[in-house]
Design an enzyme around this catalytic site. Structure first.
Site, PDB file in Angstrom:
ATOM      1  N   CYS A   2      -4.559  26.112 -11.401  1.00  0.00           N
ATOM      2  CA  CYS A   2      -3.628  27.217 -10.892  1.00  0.00           C
ATOM      3  C   CYS A   2      -2.620  26.527 -10.085  1.00  0.00           C
ATOM      4  CB  CYS A   2      -4.240  28.123 -10.158  1.00  0.00           C
ATOM      5  SG  CYS A   2      -5.768  28.724 -11.333  1.00  0.00           S
ATOM      6  N   ARG A  27       1.085  23.763 -13.976  1.00  0.00           N
ATOM      7  CA  ARG A  27      -0.512  23.721 -13.697  1.00  0.00           C
ATOM      8  C   ARG A  27      -1.286  24.612 -14.274  1.00  0.00           C
ATOM      9  NH1 ARG A  27      -0.705  20.916  -8.772  1.00  0.00           N
ATOM     10  NH2 ARG A  27      -2.877  22.118  -8.293  1.00  0.00           N
ATOM     11  N   TRP A  71      -4.714  28.867 -14.661  1.00  0.00           N
ATOM     12  CA  TRP A  71      -5.307  28.144 -15.462  1.00  0.00           C
ATOM     13  C   TRP A  71      -6.595  28.682 -15.474  1.00  0.00           C
ATOM     14  CZ3 TRP A  71      -9.625  24.399 -15.044  1.00  0.00           C
ATOM     15  CH2 TRP A  71      -9.689  23.714 -16.616  1.00  0.00           C
ATOM     16  N   ASN A  95      -5.831  29.052  -5.533  1.00  0.00           N
ATOM     17  CA  ASN A  95      -6.232  27.755  -6.455  1.00  0.00           C
ATOM     18  C   ASN A  95      -7.385  27.099  -6.125  1.00  0.00           C
ATOM     19  OD1 ASN A  95      -6.084  25.766  -8.247  1.00  0.00           O
ATOM     20  ND2 ASN A  95      -4.642  24.390  -6.872  1.00  0.00           N
ATOM     21  N   GLY A  96      -8.545  26.816  -6.742  1.00  0.00           N
ATOM     22  CA  GLY A  96      -9.698  26.252  -6.428  1.00  0.00           C
ATOM     23  C   GLY A  96     -10.813  27.131  -7.250  1.00  0.00           C
ATOM     24  N   GLU A 461      -5.614   5.856 -25.990  1.00  0.00           N
ATOM     25  CA  GLU A 461      -4.776   6.542 -25.509  1.00  0.00           C
ATOM     26  C   GLU A 461      -3.783   7.445 -26.716  1.00  0.00           C
ATOM     27  OE1 GLU A 461      -3.821   7.720 -22.567  1.00  0.00           O
ATOM     28  OE2 GLU A 461      -1.739   8.586 -22.786  1.00  0.00           O
ATOM     29  N   LYS A 465      -3.467  11.651 -27.025  1.00  0.00           N
ATOM     30  CA  LYS A 465      -2.232  12.302 -27.030  1.00  0.00           C
ATOM     31  C   LYS A 465      -2.428  13.147 -28.401  1.00  0.00           C
ATOM     32  CE  LYS A 465      -0.708  11.600 -23.899  1.00  0.00           C
ATOM     33  NZ  LYS A 465      -1.214  10.848 -22.942  1.00  0.00           N
ATOM     34  N   GLU A 468      -4.713  16.186 -27.747  1.00  0.00           N
ATOM     35  CA  GLU A 468      -4.251  16.816 -26.664  1.00  0.00           C
ATOM     36  C   GLU A 468      -3.106  18.054 -26.933  1.00  0.00           C
ATOM     37  OE1 GLU A 468      -2.291  14.775 -23.666  1.00  0.00           O
ATOM     38  OE2 GLU A 468      -3.020  16.008 -22.061  1.00  0.00           O
ATOM     39  N   HIS A 484     -19.749  -0.191 -37.841  1.00  0.00           N
ATOM     40  CA  HIS A 484     -20.944   0.378 -37.069  1.00  0.00           C
ATOM     41  C   HIS A 484     -21.216   1.851 -37.310  1.00  0.00           C
ATOM     42  CE1 HIS A 484     -21.801  -3.770 -36.434  1.00  0.00           C
ATOM     43  NE2 HIS A 484     -20.624  -3.987 -35.868  1.00  0.00           N
ATOM     44  N   LYS A 583      -1.761  20.662 -16.302  1.00  0.00           N
ATOM     45  CA  LYS A 583      -1.315  19.090 -15.886  1.00  0.00           C
ATOM     46  C   LYS A 583      -2.221  18.621 -14.883  1.00  0.00           C
ATOM     47  CE  LYS A 583       1.618  16.074 -15.774  1.00  0.00           C
ATOM     48  NZ  LYS A 583       1.575  15.003 -16.966  1.00  0.00           N
TER      49      LYS A 583
HETATM   50  O1  M6R Z   1      -2.909  13.478 -12.471  1.00  0.00           O
HETATM   51  P1  M6R Z   1      -3.820  12.470 -13.039  1.00  0.00           P
HETATM   52  O2  M6R Z   1      -3.192  11.105 -13.416  1.00  0.00           O
HETATM   53  O3  M6R Z   1      -5.059  12.240 -12.135  1.00  0.00           O
HETATM   54  O4  M6R Z   1      -4.356  13.324 -14.198  1.00  0.00           O
HETATM   55  C1  M6R Z   1      -5.539  12.669 -14.933  1.00  0.00           C
HETATM   56  C2  M6R Z   1      -5.926  13.389 -16.408  1.00  0.00           C
HETATM   57  O5  M6R Z   1      -6.099  14.623 -16.237  1.00  0.00           O
HETATM   58  C3  M6R Z   1      -4.328  13.378 -17.015  1.00  0.00           C
HETATM   59  O6  M6R Z   1      -3.875  11.687 -17.343  1.00  0.00           O
HETATM   60  C4  M6R Z   1      -4.637  13.958 -18.601  1.00  0.00           C
HETATM   61  O7  M6R Z   1      -5.625  13.014 -19.066  1.00  0.00           O
HETATM   62  C5  M6R Z   1      -3.456  13.943 -19.409  1.00  0.00           C
HETATM   63  N1  M6R Z   1      -3.015  15.160 -19.661  1.00  0.00           N
HETATM   64  C6  M6R Z   1      -3.385  13.138 -20.761  1.00  0.00           C
HETATM   65  O8  M6R Z   1      -2.082  13.185 -21.459  1.00  0.00           O
END
Ligand code: M6R
Length: 588
Positions: A2, A27, A71, A95-96, A461, A465, A468, A484, A583
């Site tokens: 949030c 956020r 969120w 937030n928390g 990675e 992507k 996500e 394997h 984010k």
């Molecule tokens: O702000 P941070 O780099 O600590 O965030 C870590 C992950 O939450 C962040 O990299 C997440 O995996 C990305 N949304 C991936 O694209």
């Protein structure tokens, strides 16, 4: 997670709050809400399920206000669970996570309170209302003292128009001033363009806006002197002319890399020298994309015979970082709860903590012994792109220092770091081929990303992507692992992206391509080597630009980032706001 914001402004308070909320939306976008308090002590509230646009409308009256983007953790995304939460004379945004929610809820229910939402946040405003005896600050402080877990809260009280009381523990909070307004907010980028001066709050601190001034104090009201610093112009998100934020952020990679390199060269890492030279163990943590960057650091150090242990920050307990160790904590935001917890635990046990982050005033930067600040600029799209390239550049820069301290000479590739921005620019030349690949794979239901050596991290990675933002079941694997077990899923048309950027491993990569092709799978091969591409059985061949092999992950990932974005757009999805994600993940 949030986002919260508070604003005091005699003019256009609603507009300023709303505009800050739009910058905070990354956020969370499950719901949004805003509450304004008029000089006569009347609340005007608008809150709704959905993004910030869902609460757009006529300006609400008032000089003081709070806002929230959610969120969802406790309770579904709904109008009722949207913040601000109101009780009696109070309105609150949070937030928390309240960890002692069950006990507090039982207590409040027994006392006759009736809840209007399923959120843990509503507990806090009810605790405040019950603690209130005419002293606004004391009521907030007393409620916060009862909370376990993490919080950043901003609270309004109808008896005190013009005042906002905020508190922080475990969730970020920053104070700001500028343009005739005073602000509190979850993070710096959301204040950029609005506040000219900012100052982050530390855990356990309160921020109070009162009498047209903003100040910090402890729970007992003792003032804490603070210095506000000017907001760096580069911290302001650039306007996006057309397309998505993610596309714009990919386009910024070359610039982000050259700014980061310039800033690293100016930075002073002399306090790390002892740790670089003689730390007993080298350890690295991060989450998601940042963890993949840490894996690349491991690969480049291992190549020179220096061992680094690497874990997702949420699993860092097993590393037992302690006295004599160097822990490198990687985080774009510098606010990721798992990464902060790992760094804090390591520091408490005596390890030297080096942070690599995009936000110089983040919680991670303030708890580390030393910080390498990247200059990626604000990254708003949920999917990390340019920050990953900058993390890699920063980690390679630090790896060169570590190797120079341990080996007496810097590695051969250290001089090639300066070539990365131009190589990144040349990687854009792959995009037409990647467009065709994305069009061919738009109907795919799953795919593998394979590689060997440092390419394994890039494969992971790439898979992250597409999961996500394109919602495609994808896995990033060492190419040698295919036979394997994972090969069982390969059938006619099954897509496999294969990275072969390490010449000495290219032949073995081709073996994986052959295994896939023999089962009817479609291989897309990414390599900078013409002969590797020419001799492959791959259905699609994508030529990467040349750069020192050790640094290649910072470049080879760019077509994969772009591929995920294209696939997402072709599937009619929004790359900037993937479902279920936020984010900045500020809960463990
Ligand atoms: O702000 P941070 O780099 O600590 O965030 C870590 C992950 O939450 C962040 O990299 C997440 O995996 C990305 N949304 C991936 O694209």
């Amino acid at each position: 997670m949030c986002g919260i914001v508070g604003c005091f402004s005699p003019e256009n308070c609603y507009e300023k709050l709303y505009s800050a909320l739009t910058r905070l939306e990354y956020r969370g976008y499950d719901s949004a809400g805003i509450a304004l308090l008029s000089a006569e002590g009347r609340f005007s509230v608008r809150k709704k399920k959905g993004g910030v646009a869902s609460i757009a409308g006529e300006p609400l009256p008032g000089e003081t206000g709070i806002g929230h983007t959610r969120w969802a953790t406790h309770g579904a995304p709904s109008d009722g669970n949207a913040h601000p939460h109101l009780c009696g004379k109070f309105a609150l945004v949070h937030n928390g996570i309240v960890e002692n929610e069950a006990a507090l809820r039982a207590e409040l229910l027994a006392a006759g309170e009736q809840f209007l939402s399923e959120t843990d946040s509503e507990l806090i405003v009810r605790l405040i209302a019950r603690a209130y005896r005419g002293d606004f600050f004391a009521a907030v402080a007393s409620a916060c003292a009862r909370l376990e877990g993490s919080y950043a809260v901003a609270v309004l009280c109808a008896d005190f128009p013009g005042e906002i009381v905020c508190a922080r523990r475990g969730s970020p909070l920053v104070a700001g001033a500028g343009g005739g307004a005073l602000y509190v907010c979850s993070d710096v980028p959301a204040l950029c363009g609005a506040a000219e001066y900012i100052c982050p709050a530390e855990d356990g601190e309160f921020v109070v806006i009162r009498g047209g001034k903003i100040g910090f104090c402890r729970a007992d009201g003792t003032p804490i002197p603070k210095i506000f610093t000017r907001v760096r112009a580069s911290a302001r998100p650039r306007a996006v002319q057309a397309g998505s934020r993610m596309q714009a952020e990919i386009a910024e990679i070359p610039r982000a890399l050259s700014d980061t390199l310039a800033s690293l060269r100016d930075a002073d890492f002399s306090c790390c020298r002892t740790a670089f030279r003689s730390a007993k163990r080298l350890l690295a943590v991060g989450c998601g994309t940042a963890y993949h960057a840490a894996l690349c650091l491991r690969a480049v150090l291992e190549e020179s015979g220096v061992f680094l242990s690497c874990r997702p920050a949420s699993e860092a307990a097993g590393l037992c970082a302690g006295a004599g160790d160097l822990l490198i904590a990687v985080s774009q935001s510098g606010e990721t709860a798992d990464t902060l917890a790992a760094a804090r635990a390591a520091r408490e046990r005596g390890a030297f903590v080096l942070a690599v982050t995009n936000v110089g005033q983040s919680s991670l930067a303030s708890l580390a012994h030393c910080t390498a600040v990247m200059c990626a600029g604000p990254e708003i799209a949920v999917a990390a792109t340019k920050s990953y390239n900058c993390q890699l550049l920063s980690l390679y820069f630090l790896a060169a220092r570590i190797l120079a301290c341990r080996m007496g000479v810097p590695p051969a590739w250290a001089g090639d770091l300066a070539a990365l921005p131009a190589a990144a620019e040349r990687a854009f030349g792959c995009f037409p081929a990647v467009d065709s690949l994305a069009e061919a794979l738009v109907g795919a239901r799953g795919m593998y990303f394979l590689g060997r050596g440092a390419d394994v991290a890039t494969a992971r990675e790439g898979a992250l992507k597409v999961k996500e933002i394109a919602y495609l079941a994808a896995e990033g694997l060492p190419a040698g692992e295919l036979k394997h077990g994972p090969l069982a899923l390969v059938e006619d048309g099954f897509p496999v992206a294969l990275l072969a950027t390490v010449r000495s491993l290219a032949r073995k990569c081709e073996a994986a391509a052959a295994e896939v092709a023999a089962r009817g799978g479609r291989v897309a091969l990414f390599s900078q080597y013409g002969e590797v591409l020419a001799s492959s059985r791959a259905a699609y061949r994508i030529r990467l630009p040349a750069v020192a092999e050790a640094l290649m992950p910072a470049v080879s990932v760019i077509p994969l980032q772009y591929f995920a974005c294209r696939l997402c757009l072709l599937r009619g999805l929004d790359p900037d706001r993937p479902r279920n994600l936020a984010k900045s993940v500020t809960v463990e």
